[in-house]
Scaffold this active site. Structure first.
Site, PDB file in Angstrom:
ATOM      1  NE  ARG A 171      30.684  30.291  36.961  1.00 26.13           N
ATOM      2  CZ  ARG A 171      30.326  31.272  37.796  1.00 26.13           C
ATOM      3  NH1 ARG A 171      30.307  32.533  37.379  1.00 26.13           N
ATOM      4  NH2 ARG A 171      29.982  30.990  39.034  1.00 26.13           N
ATOM      5  NE  ARG A 175      28.523  44.099  30.520  1.00 27.48           N
ATOM      6  CZ  ARG A 175      27.322  44.560  30.847  1.00 27.48           C
ATOM      7  NH1 ARG A 175      26.550  43.874  31.678  1.00 27.48           N
ATOM      8  NH2 ARG A 175      26.892  45.702  30.348  1.00 27.48           N
ATOM      9  CE1 TYR A 233      34.487  32.819  28.557  1.00 25.78           C
ATOM     10  CE2 TYR A 233      33.182  32.529  26.570  1.00 25.78           C
ATOM     11  CZ  TYR A 233      33.621  33.320  27.610  1.00 25.78           C
ATOM     12  OH  TYR A 233      33.180  34.618  27.702  1.00 25.78           O
ATOM     13  CG  ASP A 260      30.102  36.568  35.384  1.00 26.01           C
ATOM     14  OD1 ASP A 260      29.656  37.717  35.229  1.00 26.01           O
ATOM     15  OD2 ASP A 260      29.536  35.548  34.952  1.00 26.01           O
TER      16      ASP A 260
END
Length: 247
Positions: free
Chosen positions: A196, A49, A109, A51
């Site tokens: 993050r 998933r 990422y 966000d």
């Protein structure tokens, strides 16, 4: 038939990947388009998933269908129905044992920051910076994260306690590109908020708010309350999901 799809999306207008009762998720939009094509209630399963506000260049999902449509044709059919901020890049038939999440062996990422705070488009796609970062200090601190570690300190408190917290990070790069600062994270997988929170921590290092020893202490603590840094979602991009050659 198991169909694997590669999808790119702008996450700005969505409440994340997962379908939700009170908000619009990307999964819901794709499933509704698939229903129009197949007339089946198709469950879409993603590699993971993302966000709210997070973008993707290379998210992967799969679905199962009994419809007699060649897998390759789903690319064109879905793109004809999906909004322009969700684009299917490729579709292909896969073996019955393929699973977008459990067959994945790695992910990449990228995270983008920008000093160009006057650009009216950047707020959707970059974490805006008002002060120059110490890139070398951040590169040095990033070495703390390399290898296999328990990343409890850099993860959401909402993660199922049964889920393993140990992840392996193989590569971190921090590159200045004009007005942008570009982070690259590669590893076996990442916990929710992990990229993050690591990015936010490295930015704090770059701002000389904390040092390498502080980062090491956060990691060693294995405690969700140890890290209070979490970079905004708008700068995060899922770039690639990696599979073995057979997948």
């Amino acid at each position: 038939m198991i169909v694997k799809a590669l999808v790119s999306y702008d996450g700005f207008n969505y409440a994340g990947w997962q379908k939700q009762e009170n908000a619009l998720g990307i999964q819901q939009v794709i499933e509704e388009a698939l229903y129009k094509i197949t007339k089946e209630n198709v469950d879409v399963v993603a590699s993971g998933r993302t966000d709210a506000g997070v973008h993707a260049f290379g998210q992967v999902f799969h679905f199962e269908t009994n419809k007699n449509i060649p897998a390759i044709q789903y690319e064109r059919a879905l793109n004809a129905l999906l909004p322009k901020d969700i684009r299917i890049l490729k579709t292909e038939e896969m073996p019955d044992d393929f699973h977008a999440r459990f067959s994945a062996v790695g992910k990449r990422y990228d995270y983008y920051c920008s000093y160009d705070i006057k650009n009216p488009f950047n707020y959707k796609y970059r974490n805006l910076l008002t002060k120059k970062l110490d890139i070398e200090a951040m590169k040095n601190a990033s070495k703390v994260f390399l290898g296999s570690h328990d990343f409890t300190s850099f993860a959401s408190s909402k993660i199922d306690p049964r889920k393993p917290r140990v992840k392996t990070i193989s590569n971190i790069e921090i590159i200045e590109e004009g007005m942008d600062v570009h982070f690259i994270f590669e590893g076996t997988g990442f916990l929710r908020y992990q990229v993050r929170m690591m990015t936010g921590t490295l930015i704090a290092v770059g701002q000389h708010k904390i040092g390498v020893d502080d980062v090491q202490r956060m990691l060693d603590a294995k405690d969700k309350s140890a890290c209070r840094y979490n970079a905004s979602s708008c700068g995060l991009y899922l770039v690639e999901v990696k599979y073995n050659e057979t997948n």
